[in-house]
Design an enzyme around this catalytic site. Sequence first.
Site, mmCIF file in Angstrom:
data_model
loop_
_atom_site.group_PDB
_atom_site.id
_atom_site.type_symbol
_atom_site.label_atom_id
_atom_site.label_comp_id
_atom_site.label_asym_id
_atom_site.label_seq_id
_atom_site.Cartn_x
_atom_site.Cartn_y
_atom_site.Cartn_z
ATOM 1 N N GLU A 258 32.248 15.357 1.935
ATOM 2 C CA GLU A 258 32.145 16.952 1.045
ATOM 3 C C GLU A 258 32.202 17.354 2.316
ATOM 4 O O GLU A 258 31.860 17.231 3.170
ATOM 5 C CB GLU A 258 30.733 16.764 -0.001
ATOM 6 C CG GLU A 258 30.717 18.007 -0.078
ATOM 7 C CD GLU A 258 29.236 18.405 -0.299
ATOM 8 O OE1 GLU A 258 28.342 17.953 -0.956
ATOM 9 O OE2 GLU A 258 28.697 19.219 -0.381
ATOM 10 N N LYS B 179 18.914 18.898 -2.373
ATOM 11 C CA LYS B 179 20.943 17.654 -2.496
ATOM 12 C C LYS B 179 20.368 18.678 -1.094
ATOM 13 O O LYS B 179 21.012 17.595 -0.486
ATOM 14 C CB LYS B 179 21.401 18.469 -4.018
ATOM 15 C CG LYS B 179 22.236 17.635 -3.573
ATOM 16 C CD LYS B 179 23.413 18.161 -3.210
ATOM 17 C CE LYS B 179 24.923 17.718 -3.327
ATOM 18 N NZ LYS B 179 25.872 17.801 -2.505
ATOM 19 N N ASP C 66 20.377 2.516 3.301
ATOM 20 C CA ASP C 66 19.956 2.774 1.861
ATOM 21 C C ASP C 66 19.587 3.968 1.165
ATOM 22 O O ASP C 66 18.838 4.370 1.015
ATOM 23 C CB ASP C 66 18.858 1.515 1.136
ATOM 24 C CG ASP C 66 19.268 1.170 -0.546
ATOM 25 O OD1 ASP C 66 18.971 2.446 -0.874
ATOM 26 O OD2 ASP C 66 18.672 0.550 -1.049
ATOM 27 N N HIS D 273 32.773 27.291 2.942
ATOM 28 C CA HIS D 273 33.111 26.427 2.223
ATOM 29 C C HIS D 273 34.905 26.029 1.753
ATOM 30 O O HIS D 273 34.870 24.885 1.902
ATOM 31 C CB HIS D 273 31.899 26.355 0.498
ATOM 32 C CG HIS D 273 31.956 24.508 0.222
ATOM 33 N ND1 HIS D 273 32.574 24.091 -0.873
ATOM 34 C CD2 HIS D 273 30.939 24.285 0.344
ATOM 35 C CE1 HIS D 273 32.259 22.819 -1.173
ATOM 36 N NE2 HIS D 273 30.981 22.533 -0.190
#
Length: 453
Positions: A86, A282, A298, A395
């Site tokens: 991202e 998130k 992991d 962004h």
Amino acid sequence: MKNKEIICGFSKLSKDQKLEYISSHFENPEETASTLKGFYHDDDEKQKIFDEFSENTISNFYFPYGISPNFVIDGKIFHIPMVIEESSVVAAASKSAKFWSDKGGFHTEIISTSKIGQVHFIWKGNIDKLKTLLPDLKERLLDRTREITRNMNQRGGGIIDIELVDKTSEIPDYYQLKASFETVDSMGANFINSCLEEFAAELKDFLMDSPYFTEDEKHCEVIMSILSNYTPDCVVKCSVECDIDDLDGIDGEMTGEEFAWKFQKAVQIAQIDTYRATTHNKGIFNGIDAVALATGNDFRAIEACGHAYASRNGKYTSLTDVSIENGRFKYTLTVPLSLGTVGGLTSLHPLAKLSLELLENPTGRDLMRIAAAVGLANNFGAIKSLVTKGIQKGHMKMHLLNILNNFGASILEKNKAKQYFEDKKVSFNAVDAFLKNLRNPVFVSKEVLAGRS
Ligand code: MEV
């Protein structure tokens, strides 16, 4: 794409046969095969390592490997590897790291490091009897796992405790052996699962051997033996703090006090509203996952645990907290992180190994501190943007390159586009119009070119 049929024995095919079979479903099988092969490693030995991580491998899927420099964590400087696709995440972490680097940096505290595993079983016996005999059972469980625990004990870890949990009020006859473990620098999944499978076998033997149980009580049905990825006792706290005045002009306009007030409101919203909390958290895992991936950990386990922990009081909430007291702004992340720096992929994946080297071969506890700092940095960067200029400006600037690549822009076109969009709004349509105009200078809507589409 051609129709597909059920195939038996796919796993038995060679890598080339698998690749050929999959490619045959595409309109242009040769081109597909060549695309897949184009991502093979030049060095056959290295390619073999990747092929053997997983099953049915036919190619490699590349992710960018970036560096977020200038993290000061507990007084030490780190340049941190991050694996993430991202755009903006590495940039945001780097910006936050730099911002906090001259304000004392990130301060961390390991709260605890133990992990849990369970043997789930169904038993129709007298639980009081088993409770009375629990010390004997524990002794036998520890004896049975001596071989497995020897090395771990030498490294300072091992089995911490084993409890018998009565769950019969929720499922008839259902009990657990719930064990806690210290796995030191390894994530410990294999160690814990091996111990648990031995516990399960020993539990059966114990019931069978003991003279205190009736014939009916001598049998239990073990449903499963598995570690829990919920590790609420493997937790790290990470915080940053500064004088409110140090936040003056953080976005060019706001005073430190205005910024701190708005920032605090944004965090309070994430603390009471699940929709916002999910996105807020998130953003934290953008950073944590990227470090987990770069170091061969992991990330699914870490995320699953983080979100369960965020709901530990019955309502999903923010993993961060902010305080504004006596002119000081303090921002804290508290997060469970079961990370390893030995075992698993950490030494097998050449880049995971290199990442750990770059981080000066951290212990498991050190890596918890580092990952938490990156999570907090990403979240701070996100909230800072959200409460000031908004997320899209930065962004979309970062996203410009992705859009340009989408249109197959040349280096020259990319450079021109970067210059052109310096003071304009980036959108898919605006970039499309810009490139069309550049490539074929005919009239294109003024609104679109002005970035108002
Ligand atoms: C995007 O990947 C992450 C953010 O949405 C996080 C947030 O809203 O706090 C920017």
